[in-house]
Scaffold this motif. Structure first.
Motif, PDB file in Angstrom:
ATOM      1  N   VAL A  62       8.576  -0.255   2.360  1.00  0.00           N
ATOM      2  CA  VAL A  62       7.866  -1.389   2.953  1.00  0.00           C
ATOM      3  C   VAL A  62       8.502  -1.804   4.273  1.00  0.00           C
ATOM      4  O   VAL A  62       7.805  -2.182   5.225  1.00  0.00           O
ATOM      5  N   VAL A  63       9.819  -1.707   4.388  1.00  0.00           N
ATOM      6  CA  VAL A  63      10.500  -2.068   5.634  1.00  0.00           C
ATOM      7  C   VAL A  63      10.115  -1.105   6.760  1.00  0.00           C
ATOM      8  O   VAL A  63       9.967  -1.500   7.920  1.00  0.00           O
ATOM      9  N   ALA A  64       9.898   0.159   6.402  1.00  0.00           N
ATOM     10  CA  ALA A  64       9.537   1.166   7.406  1.00  0.00           C
ATOM     11  C   ALA A  64       8.165   0.918   8.009  1.00  0.00           C
ATOM     12  O   ALA A  64       7.880   1.380   9.121  1.00  0.00           O
ATOM     13  N   THR A  65       7.301   0.175   7.312  1.00  0.00           N
ATOM     14  CA  THR A  65       5.941  -0.024   7.820  1.00  0.00           C
ATOM     15  C   THR A  65       5.914  -0.801   9.138  1.00  0.00           C
ATOM     16  O   THR A  65       4.988  -0.644   9.923  1.00  0.00           O
ATOM     17  N   GLN A  66       6.936  -1.633   9.390  1.00  0.00           N
ATOM     18  CA  GLN A  66       6.969  -2.413  10.628  1.00  0.00           C
ATOM     19  C   GLN A  66       8.019  -1.905  11.611  1.00  0.00           C
ATOM     20  O   GLN A  66       8.243  -2.514  12.660  1.00  0.00           O
ATOM     21  N   ALA A  67       8.665  -0.793  11.274  1.00  0.00           N
ATOM     22  CA  ALA A  67       9.638  -0.194  12.193  1.00  0.00           C
ATOM     23  C   ALA A  67       8.916   0.604  13.271  1.00  0.00           C
ATOM     24  O   ALA A  67       7.705   0.849  13.197  1.00  0.00           O
ATOM     25  N   LYS A  68       9.647   1.023  14.266  1.00  0.00           N
ATOM     26  CA  LYS A  68       9.119   1.945  15.270  1.00  0.00           C
ATOM     27  C   LYS A  68       9.571   3.348  14.885  1.00  0.00           C
ATOM     28  O   LYS A  68      10.766   3.611  14.769  1.00  0.00           O
ATOM     29  N   GLY A  69       8.624   4.243  14.637  1.00  0.00           N
ATOM     30  CA  GLY A  69       8.973   5.594  14.226  1.00  0.00           C
ATOM     31  C   GLY A  69       8.395   5.936  12.863  1.00  0.00           C
ATOM     32  O   GLY A  69       7.666   5.135  12.259  1.00  0.00           O
ATOM     33  N   SER A  70       8.742   7.114  12.371  1.00  0.00           N
ATOM     34  CA  SER A  70       8.183   7.606  11.114  1.00  0.00           C
ATOM     35  C   SER A  70       9.293   8.041  10.163  1.00  0.00           C
ATOM     36  O   SER A  70      10.395   8.396  10.590  1.00  0.00           O
ATOM     37  N   VAL A  71       8.974   8.011   8.869  1.00  0.00           N
ATOM     38  CA  VAL A  71       9.933   8.438   7.855  1.00  0.00           C
ATOM     39  C   VAL A  71       9.159   8.994   6.660  1.00  0.00           C
ATOM     40  O   VAL A  71       8.052   8.536   6.343  1.00  0.00           O
ATOM     41  N   LEU A  72       9.706  10.000   6.020  1.00  0.00           N
ATOM     42  CA  LEU A  72       9.142  10.532   4.782  1.00  0.00           C
ATOM     43  C   LEU A  72       9.976   9.997   3.628  1.00  0.00           C
ATOM     44  O   LEU A  72      11.186  10.206   3.563  1.00  0.00           O
ATOM     45  N   ILE A  73       9.340   9.268   2.702  1.00  0.00           N
ATOM     46  CA  ILE A  73      10.002   8.744   1.514  1.00  0.00           C
ATOM     47  C   ILE A  73       9.770   9.729   0.376  1.00  0.00           C
ATOM     48  O   ILE A  73       8.626  10.037   0.033  1.00  0.00           O
ATOM     49  N   HIS A  74      10.844  10.218  -0.221  1.00  0.00           N
ATOM     50  CA  HIS A  74      10.746  11.208  -1.311  1.00  0.00           C
ATOM     51  C   HIS A  74      11.386  10.602  -2.564  1.00  0.00           C
ATOM     52  O   HIS A  74      12.607  10.542  -2.678  1.00  0.00           O
ATOM     53  N   GLN A  75      10.541  10.135  -3.477  1.00  0.00           N
ATOM     54  CA  GLN A  75      10.995   9.543  -4.738  1.00  0.00           C
ATOM     55  C   GLN A  75      11.023  10.660  -5.783  1.00  0.00           C
ATOM     56  O   GLN A  75      10.005  11.049  -6.339  1.00  0.00           O
ATOM     57  N   LYS A  76      12.205  11.198  -6.036  1.00  0.00           N
ATOM     58  CA  LYS A  76      12.327  12.374  -6.893  1.00  0.00           C
ATOM     59  C   LYS A  76      12.285  12.054  -8.383  1.00  0.00           C
ATOM     60  O   LYS A  76      11.810  12.848  -9.186  1.00  0.00           O
ATOM     61  N   MET A  77      12.793  10.894  -8.771  1.00  0.00           N
ATOM     62  CA  MET A  77      13.078  10.663 -10.181  1.00  0.00           C
ATOM     63  C   MET A  77      11.886  10.168 -10.994  1.00  0.00           C
ATOM     64  O   MET A  77      11.744  10.495 -12.163  1.00  0.00           O
ATOM     65  N   PHE A  78      11.002   9.353 -10.376  1.00  0.00           N
ATOM     66  CA  PHE A  78       9.902   8.752 -11.138  1.00  0.00           C
ATOM     67  C   PHE A  78       8.578   9.017 -10.437  1.00  0.00           C
ATOM     68  O   PHE A  78       8.403   8.666  -9.274  1.00  0.00           O
ATOM     69  N   GLU A  79       7.635   9.602 -11.174  1.00  0.00           N
ATOM     70  CA  GLU A  79       6.396  10.052 -10.540  1.00  0.00           C
ATOM     71  C   GLU A  79       5.350   8.960 -10.340  1.00  0.00           C
ATOM     72  O   GLU A  79       4.311   9.216  -9.747  1.00  0.00           O
ATOM     73  N   SER A  80       5.602   7.746 -10.808  1.00  0.00           N
ATOM     74  CA  SER A  80       4.610   6.684 -10.642  1.00  0.00           C
ATOM     75  C   SER A  80       5.114   5.536  -9.781  1.00  0.00           C
ATOM     76  O   SER A  80       4.439   4.516  -9.652  1.00  0.00           O
ATOM     77  N   ARG A  81       6.272   5.694  -9.182  1.00  0.00           N
ATOM     78  CA  ARG A  81       6.878   4.557  -8.491  1.00  0.00           C
ATOM     79  C   ARG A  81       6.295   4.292  -7.106  1.00  0.00           C
ATOM     80  O   ARG A  81       6.510   3.234  -6.533  1.00  0.00           O
ATOM     81  N   LEU A  82       5.551   5.245  -6.570  1.00  0.00           N
ATOM     82  CA  LEU A  82       4.953   5.046  -5.254  1.00  0.00           C
ATOM     83  C   LEU A  82       3.506   4.585  -5.337  1.00  0.00           C
ATOM     84  O   LEU A  82       2.828   4.466  -4.315  1.00  0.00           O
ATOM     85  N   PHE A  83       3.020   4.318  -6.540  1.00  0.00           N
ATOM     86  CA  PHE A  83       1.608   3.994  -6.703  1.00  0.00           C
ATOM     87  C   PHE A  83       1.263   2.557  -6.315  1.00  0.00           C
ATOM     88  O   PHE A  83       0.179   2.082  -6.628  1.00  0.00           O
ATOM     89  N   PHE A  84       2.175   1.871  -5.639  1.00  0.00           N
ATOM     90  CA  PHE A  84       1.859   0.539  -5.121  1.00  0.00           C
ATOM     91  C   PHE A  84       1.479   0.588  -3.649  1.00  0.00           C
ATOM     92  O   PHE A  84       1.104  -0.439  -3.069  1.00  0.00           O
ATOM     93  N   VAL A  85       1.553   1.772  -3.013  1.00  0.00           N
ATOM     94  CA  VAL A  85       1.338   1.846  -1.563  1.00  0.00           C
ATOM     95  C   VAL A  85      -0.107   1.547  -1.182  1.00  0.00           C
ATOM     96  O   VAL A  85      -0.379   1.192  -0.030  1.00  0.00           O
ATOM     97  N   ASP A  86      -1.046   1.658  -2.133  1.00  0.00           N
ATOM     98  CA  ASP A  86      -2.435   1.320  -1.805  1.00  0.00           C
ATOM     99  C   ASP A  86      -2.555  -0.147  -1.385  1.00  0.00           C
ATOM    100  O   ASP A  86      -3.373  -0.489  -0.527  1.00  0.00           O
ATOM    101  N   LYS A  87      -1.712  -1.008  -1.989  1.00  0.00           N
ATOM    102  CA  LYS A  87      -1.732  -2.419  -1.592  1.00  0.00           C
ATOM    103  C   LYS A  87      -1.234  -2.585  -0.152  1.00  0.00           C
ATOM    104  O   LYS A  87      -1.770  -3.370   0.624  1.00  0.00           O
ATOM    105  N   LEU A  88      -0.198  -1.827   0.208  1.00  0.00           N
ATOM    106  CA  LEU A  88       0.322  -1.911   1.579  1.00  0.00           C
ATOM    107  C   LEU A  88      -0.694  -1.380   2.579  1.00  0.00           C
ATOM    108  O   LEU A  88      -0.839  -1.919   3.685  1.00  0.00           O
ATOM    109  N   ILE A  89      -1.430  -0.335   2.190  1.00  0.00           N
ATOM    110  CA  ILE A  89      -2.478   0.199   3.068  1.00  0.00           C
ATOM    111  C   ILE A  89      -3.569  -0.846   3.275  1.00  0.00           C
ATOM    112  O   ILE A  89      -4.069  -1.049   4.387  1.00  0.00           O
TER     113      ILE A  89
END
Length: 434
Positions: A326-353
């Motif tokens: 969430v902090v990266a969304t207002q930064a300048k630049g790009s980043v790839l977030i790789h959540q290796k351990m839990f397969e459902s932990r990124l499913f909140f990004v639709d709200k940020l979109i």
């Protein structure tokens, strides 16, 4: 169901002190079952998960004195073992994954334990294999009863052995250590987790009379003893709260001082936020995050896009990847977030979109974030908190967004963050609990 109403876009200012560490508390409080003597625990976080664990101990006939909300005195000299096999225990402990931590102490002291299907966050599979295999190596017999829905563990005798864990599970390591401290002979655990929380548990057990060496490494050696006594223990500051507050300051362009942050136990956490371009100063044990109009994500030395991923300690904790995203969304630049351990932990990004963030969810484990560089503010929406860490990430987004946001299912946030609305109000946040 309670909700938060947040009116964002306000700069915050002031000091905030992190609570005691939630993940440490679940292990430390379970360890009181290892002795009939009094154990005093300080800096306990006053949160739902921890309070539920304390309630469970009380219902097991553990004597509890609570002189204040951050201190408890436990005495497990008359434990009702049968309660652990009751429908009432199953119902209550099923809401809390931390209840699995009772198994190691119960096996160690009483030679039997019952584990209901674990509860907690809906963030993907969280298997118990490491725990069970470790108990079996020590001599426990394991069965699953379809009728009562419990895993049954029994051992006439626990005997020390060598084991190589299939993964450096924090809770698995803690549970096996607690089971082994009163086993006969020597237990060696290789590929053990070595997080500060495990180090804290081992130091506490050693004060109680255990003989654990290799603390802080991934090779633990435990010489079994016949008896453990009482002790006093103070928990570390919660490193996840510290990281959350760093992210909060950056997103809201605020000047915030994090008091008593436990710097020596934070590992790479400050460095990871520095990679996002967030400035910070260290004064004693405090972290000062100055107001920044813009922060720029670093690239790798060859100029390629930064990748941030979770890894067992001393790598970056998975609990902070939601905050980093969430902090990266207002930064300048790009980043790839790789959540290796839990397969459902990124499913909140639709709200940020929906709030206006530019994020590509590549698959259940990876999300590419294109920072807006503050050229476009996030906008307030109505959303729901799916788990503890995503809930706080959404709260941080709401505090930085234009307009009003409504966050539902805030019980998830309350499970991990004590009095979060009151503490944020003290910094100047416009947040209301309804």
């Amino acid at each position: 169901m309670n909700i938060f109403e947040v009116r964002g876009g306000k700069k915050l200012h002031g000091e905030i002190t992190p609570q005691g560490a939630k993940n440490e508390a679940l292990q430390i409080i379970s360890a009181v079952l290892l002795t009939p003597e009094k154990v005093t625990i300080n800096n306990i976080p006053d949160i739902l998960d921890v309070n539920l664990l304390i309630e469970l101990l009380g219902e097991m006939n553990v004597k509890i004195e609570r002189p204040n909300r951050q201190t408890c005195i436990f005495q497990a000299d008359d434990v009702n073992i049968d309660y652990l096999h009751s429908e009432a225990y199953k119902k209550k402990s099923g809401k809390l994954r931390g209840s699995v931590m009772f198994a190691g102490p119960m096996l160690s002291r009483y030679r039997k334990a019952f584990i209901p299907k674990p509860g907690g966050d809906k963030i993907g599979r969280r298997r118990l294999d490491t725990h069970i295999i470790g108990f079996e190596r020590l001599g426990a017999e394991f069965t699953y009863n379809n009728e009562d829905g419990f895993f049954h563990l029994e051992a006439k005798k626990l005997k020390g052995t060598y084991m190589l864990l299939d993964e450096p599970s924090v809770t698995g390591t803690a549970n096996i250590v607690m089971a082994a401290v009163m086993a006969s002979g020597t237990t060696t655990i290789y590929n053990a987790a070595c997080e500060p929380y495990i180090q804290q548990l081992c130091k506490m057990l050693n004060r109680m009379g255990a003989k654990i060496s290799g603390v802080g490494s991934n090779l633990l050696t435990i010489e079994g003893v016949e008896y453990l006594g009482g002790t006093e223990h103070t928990m570390l500051p919660d490193m996840i709260e510290v990281g959350s507050f760093i992210g909060l300051a950056a997103m809201t362009q605020s000047n915030i001082t994090i008091k008593n942050a436990g710097l020596e136990h934070l590992g790479v956490i400050p460095d990871k936020f520095k990679q996002l371009g967030i400035a910070m100063e260290f004064k004693g044990d405090d972290i000062v995050i100055p107001e920044q109009s813009l922060y720029e994500i670093q690239t790798f030395l060859d100029g390629s896009v930064l990748t941030m991923y979770d890894h067992p300690w001393p790598g970056f904790t998975p609990d902070l990847l939601s905050i980093v995203l969430v902090v990266a969304t207002q930064a300048k630049g790009s980043v790839l977030i790789h959540q290796k351990m839990f397969e459902s932990r990124l499913f909140f990004v639709d709200k940020l979109i929906d709030m206006g963030a530019q994020i590509i969810l590549c698959d259940p484990h990876r999300a590419a974030v294109i920072g807006l560089g503050r050229q476009q503010n996030l906008r307030g929406i109505t959303m729901s908190s799916p788990d503890i860490r995503a809930g706080v990430a959404l709260l941080i987004a709401a505090l930085s967004a234009e307009g009003k946001s409504t966050i539902q299912n805030i019980e998830q946030i309350d499970r991990g963050y004590q009095y979060i609305d009151d503490r944020l109000k003290a910094l100047g946040a416009d947040i209301t609990r309804l």
